[in-house]
Design a protein around this motif. Structure first.
Motif, PDB file in Angstrom:
ATOM      1  N   ILE A 168       3.763   5.240  -8.205  1.00  0.00           N
ATOM      2  CA  ILE A 168       2.897   4.054  -8.126  1.00  0.00           C
ATOM      3  C   ILE A 168       3.060   3.208  -9.382  1.00  0.00           C
ATOM      4  O   ILE A 168       3.210   1.985  -9.303  1.00  0.00           O
ATOM      5  CB  ILE A 168       1.431   4.471  -7.917  1.00  0.00           C
ATOM      6  CG1 ILE A 168       1.266   5.097  -6.528  1.00  0.00           C
ATOM      7  CG2 ILE A 168       0.487   3.290  -8.098  1.00  0.00           C
ATOM      8  CD1 ILE A 168      -0.001   5.898  -6.357  1.00  0.00           C
ATOM      9  N   GLU A 213      -5.558   7.931  -1.035  1.00  0.00           N
ATOM     10  CA  GLU A 213      -5.981   8.950  -1.989  1.00  0.00           C
ATOM     11  C   GLU A 213      -5.203  10.222  -1.700  1.00  0.00           C
ATOM     12  O   GLU A 213      -5.238  10.735  -0.570  1.00  0.00           O
ATOM     13  CB  GLU A 213      -7.483   9.204  -1.836  1.00  0.00           C
ATOM     14  CG  GLU A 213      -8.033  10.229  -2.793  1.00  0.00           C
ATOM     15  CD  GLU A 213      -9.527  10.462  -2.564  1.00  0.00           C
ATOM     16  OE1 GLU A 213      -9.923  11.650  -2.545  1.00  0.00           O
ATOM     17  OE2 GLU A 213     -10.258   9.482  -2.382  1.00  0.00           O
ATOM     18  N   TYR A 232       3.578  11.362  -7.664  1.00  0.00           N
ATOM     19  CA  TYR A 232       2.912  10.309  -6.883  1.00  0.00           C
ATOM     20  C   TYR A 232       2.390   9.216  -7.821  1.00  0.00           C
ATOM     21  O   TYR A 232       2.617   8.023  -7.599  1.00  0.00           O
ATOM     22  CB  TYR A 232       1.782  10.946  -6.074  1.00  0.00           C
ATOM     23  CG  TYR A 232       0.839   9.995  -5.390  1.00  0.00           C
ATOM     24  CD1 TYR A 232       1.222   9.283  -4.255  1.00  0.00           C
ATOM     25  CD2 TYR A 232      -0.471   9.840  -5.853  1.00  0.00           C
ATOM     26  CE1 TYR A 232       0.328   8.441  -3.604  1.00  0.00           C
ATOM     27  CE2 TYR A 232      -1.361   9.001  -5.208  1.00  0.00           C
ATOM     28  CZ  TYR A 232      -0.961   8.303  -4.088  1.00  0.00           C
ATOM     29  OH  TYR A 232      -1.845   7.463  -3.457  1.00  0.00           O
ATOM     30  N   LYS A 233       1.716   9.617  -8.883  1.00  0.00           N
ATOM     31  CA  LYS A 233       1.180   8.648  -9.849  1.00  0.00           C
ATOM     32  C   LYS A 233       2.303   7.903 -10.561  1.00  0.00           C
ATOM     33  O   LYS A 233       2.213   6.686 -10.791  1.00  0.00           O
ATOM     34  CB  LYS A 233       0.274   9.343 -10.864  1.00  0.00           C
ATOM     35  CG  LYS A 233      -1.035   9.815 -10.249  1.00  0.00           C
ATOM     36  CD  LYS A 233      -1.898  10.541 -11.266  1.00  0.00           C
ATOM     37  CE  LYS A 233      -3.216  10.985 -10.638  1.00  0.00           C
ATOM     38  NZ  LYS A 233      -4.064  11.704 -11.589  1.00  0.00           N
ATOM     39  N   GLN A 242      -1.821  -1.211  -3.946  1.00  0.00           N
ATOM     40  CA  GLN A 242      -2.977  -0.477  -3.461  1.00  0.00           C
ATOM     41  C   GLN A 242      -2.510   0.893  -2.982  1.00  0.00           C
ATOM     42  O   GLN A 242      -1.335   1.087  -2.678  1.00  0.00           O
ATOM     43  CB  GLN A 242      -3.664  -1.265  -2.351  1.00  0.00           C
ATOM     44  CG  GLN A 242      -4.238  -2.585  -2.859  1.00  0.00           C
ATOM     45  CD  GLN A 242      -5.068  -3.277  -1.811  1.00  0.00           C
ATOM     46  OE1 GLN A 242      -5.893  -2.660  -1.134  1.00  0.00           O
ATOM     47  NE2 GLN A 242      -4.854  -4.580  -1.667  1.00  0.00           N
ATOM     48  N   THR A 243      -3.446   1.827  -2.908  1.00  0.00           N
ATOM     49  CA  THR A 243      -3.078   3.190  -2.523  1.00  0.00           C
ATOM     50  C   THR A 243      -4.149   3.808  -1.641  1.00  0.00           C
ATOM     51  O   THR A 243      -5.290   3.349  -1.605  1.00  0.00           O
ATOM     52  CB  THR A 243      -2.921   4.098  -3.759  1.00  0.00           C
ATOM     53  OG1 THR A 243      -4.198   4.258  -4.386  1.00  0.00           O
ATOM     54  CG2 THR A 243      -1.914   3.538  -4.745  1.00  0.00           C
ATOM     55  N   ILE A 289       0.876  -1.180   0.000  1.00  0.00           N
ATOM     56  CA  ILE A 289       0.000   0.000   0.000  1.00  0.00           C
ATOM     57  C   ILE A 289       0.910   1.225   0.000  1.00  0.00           C
ATOM     58  O   ILE A 289       1.849   1.298   0.792  1.00  0.00           O
ATOM     59  CB  ILE A 289      -0.911   0.076   1.245  1.00  0.00           C
ATOM     60  CG1 ILE A 289      -1.908  -1.075   1.280  1.00  0.00           C
ATOM     61  CG2 ILE A 289      -1.665   1.422   1.268  1.00  0.00           C
ATOM     62  CD1 ILE A 289      -2.802  -1.069   2.526  1.00  0.00           C
ATOM     63  N   VAL A 290       0.623   2.186  -0.877  1.00  0.00           N
ATOM     64  CA  VAL A 290       1.347   3.457  -0.916  1.00  0.00           C
ATOM     65  C   VAL A 290       0.407   4.566  -0.437  1.00  0.00           C
ATOM     66  O   VAL A 290      -0.722   4.675  -0.923  1.00  0.00           O
ATOM     67  CB  VAL A 290       1.851   3.797  -2.343  1.00  0.00           C
ATOM     68  CG1 VAL A 290       2.501   5.176  -2.380  1.00  0.00           C
ATOM     69  CG2 VAL A 290       2.813   2.738  -2.831  1.00  0.00           C
ATOM     70  N   VAL A 291       0.894   5.367   0.522  1.00  0.00           N
ATOM     71  CA  VAL A 291       0.126   6.474   1.074  1.00  0.00           C
ATOM     72  C   VAL A 291       0.961   7.746   0.961  1.00  0.00           C
ATOM     73  O   VAL A 291       2.104   7.780   1.432  1.00  0.00           O
ATOM     74  CB  VAL A 291      -0.239   6.210   2.557  1.00  0.00           C
ATOM     75  CG1 VAL A 291      -0.913   7.422   3.174  1.00  0.00           C
ATOM     76  CG2 VAL A 291      -1.110   4.970   2.682  1.00  0.00           C
ATOM     77  N   SER A 292       0.406   8.778   0.334  1.00  0.00           N
ATOM     78  CA  SER A 292       1.115  10.059   0.250  1.00  0.00           C
ATOM     79  C   SER A 292       1.141  10.707   1.634  1.00  0.00           C
ATOM     80  O   SER A 292       0.146  10.684   2.354  1.00  0.00           O
ATOM     81  CB  SER A 292       0.439  10.987  -0.758  1.00  0.00           C
ATOM     82  OG  SER A 292      -0.873  11.289  -0.345  1.00  0.00           O
TER      83      SER A 292
END
Length: 150
Positions: free
Chosen positions: A110, A125, A106-107, A122-123, A74-77
């Motif tokens: 990912i 928002e 960010y995009k 998964q990310t 999971i990637v979270v900004s």
């Protein structure tokens, strides 16, 4: 570009009471983006993340990477990774990239991570008020900064 990489036995992201991401074993990646970041930073970090050997092998040693372990990500900004606390007690986020710069990076991060991993990640928002839950496994937490490649 900075990341905090956490090996987890489970992690999830909830926005407005809706669970938008949920994994079992793998990585939770908190990502902070600066104005000076570029594709070079993305490439270096993604390769490091996917190659990081912090999952246990059959002998209980940290010898497996995320792909051989078959873990999820999971990637979270998180712009607060670029907080400056030099003056006073209120952090300054002047180094954190504004959305017009940060969202495309960010995009791209990912997308590159999915290519390196060989499957979707998964990310959260970008810019949303997120509730991030995790069970840090180990605990194993590693911070990386593409500007300080030590």
């Amino acid at each position: 570009m900075r990341v905090v990489l956490q090996r987890v036995s489970e992690a999830s992201v909830t926005i407005d009471s809706n669970k938008v991401a949920n994994i079992g074993n793998g990585f939770l990646v908190l990502l902070g983006i600066e104005n000076e970041d570029s594709q070079e930073d993305i490439d270096w970090l993604c390769k490091k993340i996917v190659g990081m050997r912090v999952f246990s092998d059959a002998n209980g040693l940290m010898n497996e990477n995320i792909t051989s372990f078959n873990g999820d990500i999971i990637v979270v900004s998180q712009f607060t990774l670029h907080a400056s606390i030099k003056k006073g007690n209120r952090p300054s986020f002047i180094k954190a990239a504004k959305p017009d710069v940060a969202i495309p990076l960010y995009k791209a991060f990912i997308q590159k991570l999915e290519i390196e991993l060989g499957r979707p990640v998964q990310t959260g928002e970008f810019g949303a008020d997120m509730k991030v839950a995790l069970v840090n496994d180990g605990p194993v937490t590693i911070s990386m900064d593409s500007k300080h490649r030590e």
